[in-house]
Design a protein around this motif. Structure first.
Motif, mmCIF file in Angstrom:
data_model
loop_
_atom_site.group_PDB
_atom_site.id
_atom_site.type_symbol
_atom_site.label_atom_id
_atom_site.label_comp_id
_atom_site.label_asym_id
_atom_site.label_seq_id
_atom_site.Cartn_x
_atom_site.Cartn_y
_atom_site.Cartn_z
ATOM 1 N N MET A 1 -4.219 -11.680 -11.740
ATOM 2 C CA MET A 1 -4.998 -11.079 -10.653
ATOM 3 C C MET A 1 -5.461 -9.701 -11.103
ATOM 4 S SD MET A 1 -2.420 -12.073 -7.487
ATOM 5 C CE MET A 1 -0.967 -11.823 -8.520
ATOM 6 N N GLN A 2 -6.362 -9.117 -10.342
ATOM 7 C CA GLN A 2 -6.890 -7.801 -10.680
ATOM 8 C C GLN A 2 -5.804 -6.737 -10.501
ATOM 9 O OE1 GLN A 2 -9.917 -6.418 -8.013
ATOM 10 N NE2 GLN A 2 -10.092 -4.421 -9.016
ATOM 11 N N ILE A 3 -5.380 -6.116 -11.598
ATOM 12 C CA ILE A 3 -4.312 -5.113 -11.554
ATOM 13 C C ILE A 3 -4.877 -3.762 -11.149
ATOM 14 C CG2 ILE A 3 -2.614 -3.835 -12.908
ATOM 15 C CD1 ILE A 3 -2.234 -6.298 -14.642
ATOM 16 N N LEU A 4 -4.283 -3.176 -10.113
ATOM 17 C CA LEU A 4 -4.635 -1.812 -9.717
ATOM 18 C C LEU A 4 -3.781 -0.808 -10.476
ATOM 19 C CD1 LEU A 4 -6.156 0.164 -7.862
ATOM 20 C CD2 LEU A 4 -4.358 -0.213 -6.139
ATOM 21 N N GLY A 5 -2.499 -1.103 -10.628
ATOM 22 C CA GLY A 5 -1.603 -0.200 -11.346
ATOM 23 C C GLY A 5 -0.162 -0.650 -11.211
ATOM 24 N N VAL A 6 0.738 0.146 -11.791
ATOM 25 C CA VAL A 6 2.161 -0.178 -11.825
ATOM 26 C C VAL A 6 2.956 0.990 -11.259
ATOM 27 C CG1 VAL A 6 4.108 -0.841 -13.310
ATOM 28 C CG2 VAL A 6 1.789 -1.575 -13.892
ATOM 29 N N VAL A 7 3.989 0.686 -10.490
ATOM 30 C CA VAL A 7 4.883 1.716 -9.959
ATOM 31 C C VAL A 7 6.325 1.387 -10.320
ATOM 32 C CG1 VAL A 7 3.363 2.351 -8.048
ATOM 33 C CG2 VAL A 7 5.064 0.549 -7.703
ATOM 34 N N ARG A 8 7.148 2.446 -10.387
ATOM 35 C CA ARG A 8 8.555 2.262 -10.779
ATOM 36 C C ARG A 8 9.467 2.789 -9.671
ATOM 37 N NH1 ARG A 8 9.811 3.733 -16.703
ATOM 38 N NH2 ARG A 8 8.874 1.635 -16.871
ATOM 39 N N PRO A 9 10.192 1.915 -9.004
ATOM 40 C CA PRO A 9 11.066 2.363 -7.904
ATOM 41 C C PRO A 9 12.218 3.252 -8.327
ATOM 42 C CG PRO A 9 10.536 0.030 -7.681
ATOM 43 C CD PRO A 9 10.081 0.455 -9.044
ATOM 44 N N ASP A 10 12.725 3.102 -9.566
ATOM 45 C CA ASP A 10 13.930 3.837 -9.959
ATOM 46 C C ASP A 10 13.648 4.905 -11.009
ATOM 47 O OD1 ASP A 10 13.355 1.961 -11.908
ATOM 48 O OD2 ASP A 10 15.444 1.541 -12.366
ATOM 49 N N LYS A 11 12.453 5.461 -11.003
ATOM 50 C CA LYS A 11 12.142 6.521 -11.978
ATOM 51 C C LYS A 11 12.780 7.835 -11.542
ATOM 52 C CE LYS A 11 8.363 8.861 -14.365
ATOM 53 N NZ LYS A 11 6.911 9.025 -14.519
ATOM 54 N N GLN B 1 0.818 -1.208 0.000
ATOM 55 C CA GLN B 1 0.000 0.000 0.000
ATOM 56 C C GLN B 1 0.854 1.262 0.000
ATOM 57 O OE1 GLN B 1 -2.588 -0.658 3.362
ATOM 58 N NE2 GLN B 1 -3.986 -1.950 2.188
ATOM 59 N N GLU B 2 1.959 1.260 0.760
ATOM 60 C CA GLU B 2 2.860 2.408 0.757
ATOM 61 C C GLU B 2 3.647 2.481 -0.557
ATOM 62 O OE1 GLU B 2 3.428 4.886 3.665
ATOM 63 O OE2 GLU B 2 1.417 4.163 3.274
ATOM 64 N N GLN B 3 3.973 1.352 -1.141
ATOM 65 C CA GLN B 3 4.628 1.343 -2.444
ATOM 66 C C GLN B 3 3.714 1.976 -3.492
ATOM 67 O OE1 GLN B 3 5.661 -2.794 -3.035
ATOM 68 N NE2 GLN B 3 7.205 -2.773 -1.406
ATOM 69 N N TRP B 4 2.441 1.653 -3.437
ATOM 70 C CA TRP B 4 1.463 2.231 -4.365
ATOM 71 C C TRP B 4 1.273 3.724 -4.106
ATOM 72 C CZ3 TRP B 4 -0.721 2.008 -8.813
ATOM 73 C CH2 TRP B 4 -1.944 2.624 -9.068
ATOM 74 N N ARG B 5 1.279 4.123 -2.855
ATOM 75 C CA ARG B 5 1.013 5.518 -2.501
ATOM 76 C C ARG B 5 2.206 6.428 -2.784
ATOM 77 N NH1 ARG B 5 1.189 9.027 1.995
ATOM 78 N NH2 ARG B 5 2.419 7.545 3.234
ATOM 79 N N LEU B 6 3.424 5.924 -2.591
ATOM 80 C CA LEU B 6 4.580 6.805 -2.605
ATOM 81 C C LEU B 6 5.464 6.705 -3.858
ATOM 82 C CD1 LEU B 6 5.658 6.377 1.136
ATOM 83 C CD2 LEU B 6 4.430 8.304 0.115
ATOM 84 N N LEU B 7 5.429 5.577 -4.562
ATOM 85 C CA LEU B 7 6.300 5.425 -5.725
ATOM 86 C C LEU B 7 5.631 5.974 -6.990
ATOM 87 C CD1 LEU B 7 7.733 1.835 -5.112
ATOM 88 C CD2 LEU B 7 8.816 4.037 -4.616
ATOM 89 N N PRO B 8 6.432 6.420 -7.986
ATOM 90 C CA PRO B 8 5.864 6.978 -9.220
ATOM 91 C C PRO B 8 5.027 5.945 -9.970
ATOM 92 C CG PRO B 8 8.216 7.491 -9.030
ATOM 93 C CD PRO B 8 7.909 6.508 -7.953
#
Length: 360
Positions: free
Chosen positions: A350-360, A294-301
């Motif tokens: 699985m149901q995809i909510l979205g994608v985040v990139r740690p090194d953007k 949840q924090e990865q989704w909230r904070l990463l680009p």
């Protein structure tokens, strides 16, 4: 490009073989023997319909998803507790240093007072001011001024240090309260996790061996169906980007953990939960990221699916309670749930909510 399509086709073929080789018979929970004349069945038990194995699978899946959401809450509370504990340690050191400084300033002020007492209540400069010699008088004025400034400096520093000490003490008290509140949240989340996992295991324990095997096949069939629908939408045709240098390191770490068991709250090295795997993989690549999905989704680009590349994280479900790492060719590596191991799976299974990139 041919390699990517071949790999995707291979994954699809394996999934298809799983479905084709699965028995067509649908299992239901075993029916109890008919009631004897001496033990008539109660009306409520006789009227209660038996769940199909697919219904059992859906119920177990829902229980594990709830456990996953509670695991995220537990992990977040644990991270906050670590941070607050560190703050409390820093504040405790600052308080000790402040107390020592105040003691030193008080000693300094006391020494000045004792010197004044020994000189008859007047500082040495003031005594010189009583002299008839003009030069001594001027020296006395300067010494009195310097003495006053020194005394004011000591008193001012003492006041500031006492104020800082009071602030440190208040901050420490606030952090203790937050720490205790976090521990209560952790305890509640832990209770929720154990309750959901126990309920899921209880459902599975009621099944016969062949039904448990069929349950796994149904789970694989459901994932294959969703993956096929995702691929059929054309989602994969535009996803052909290379991983970044740090992304390659993260993928290498995550895939090297394949086969290790899921355990909630675990960050390795012997077991992982879903976000424990992704956060440790990116830490190994030199890019620390938030601990929970949840924090990865909230904070990463956030990244569009069509722009996805290996190393990016796919967040699943509307509550962002699961995460996997995209490794290319329409696949992810993830730690699924209790009773399962770190494995490869279809990115769209699985149901995809979205994608985040740690090194953007």
């Amino acid at each position: 490009m041919n390699r990517r399509h071949c790999a995707a086709a291979a994954i699809t073929l394996v999934c298809a073989l799983t479905v084709l080789t699965a028995p067509v018979q649908a299992f239901a929970a075993p029916a109890p023997p008919p009631p004897s004349a001496s033990q008539p069945a109660s009306g409520s038990e006789a009227a209660k319909p038996k769940k199909t194995l697919e219904e059992v699978r859906e119920e177990i899946d829902a229980l594990y998803r709830k456990a996953g959401a509670a695991t995220d809450a537990y992990n977040l509370a644990e991270e906050k507790a670590k941070k607050q504990s560190g703050e409390i340690v820093k504040l405790a050191r600052a308080i000790v240093e402040g107390q020592a400084k105040i003691a030193g300033l008080k000693n300094q002020a006391g020494a000045q007072a004792r010197e004044q007492y020994r000189s008859g209540g007047l500082p040495p400069g003031a005594q010189l001011m009583l002299s008839d010699d003009p030069q001594l008088f001027l020296d006395g004025v300067n010494r009195v001024r310097e003495g006053q400034q020194a005394a004011q400096g000591v008193l001012g520093e003492l006041t500031r240090t006492q104020q800082d000490l009071e602030t440190y003490t208040q901050d420490a008290s606030t952090n203790w309260k937050k720490l205790e509140a976090g521990r209560l949240k952790q305890a509640a989340a832990k209770k929720e996790i154990n309750a959901q996992i126990a309920a899921a295991k209880k459902l599975e324990s009621r099944l016969k061996k062949e039904e448990r095997a069929r349950l796994l096949e149904l789970e694989q069939e459901a994932e294959y169906k969703q993956q096929t629908a995702w691929l059929s939408s054309g989602a994969l045709k535009d996803i052909n980007r290379e991983a970044s240098a740090s992304g390659k390191k993260a993928v290498a770490f995550a895939t090297s953990q394949i086969g290790k068991p899921y355990r909630w709250g675990a960050e390795g090295p012997r077991s992982y939960d879903c976000s424990g795997l992704t956060s440790q993989a990116w830490a190994a690549a030199g890019r620390p990221i938030p601990r929970t999905s949840q924090e990865q989704w909230r904070l990463l680009p956030h990244i569009a699916i069509k722009d996805m590349r290996p190393g990016d994280l796919i967040i699943y479900h509307s509550d962002a309670s699961h995460v996997g790492m995209y490794v290319g060719d329409g696949a992810i590596v993830h730690s699924p749930r209790p009773g399962r191991n770190v494995t490869l799976a279809g990115a769209g299974s699985m149901q995809i909510l979205g994608v985040v990139r740690p090194d953007k």
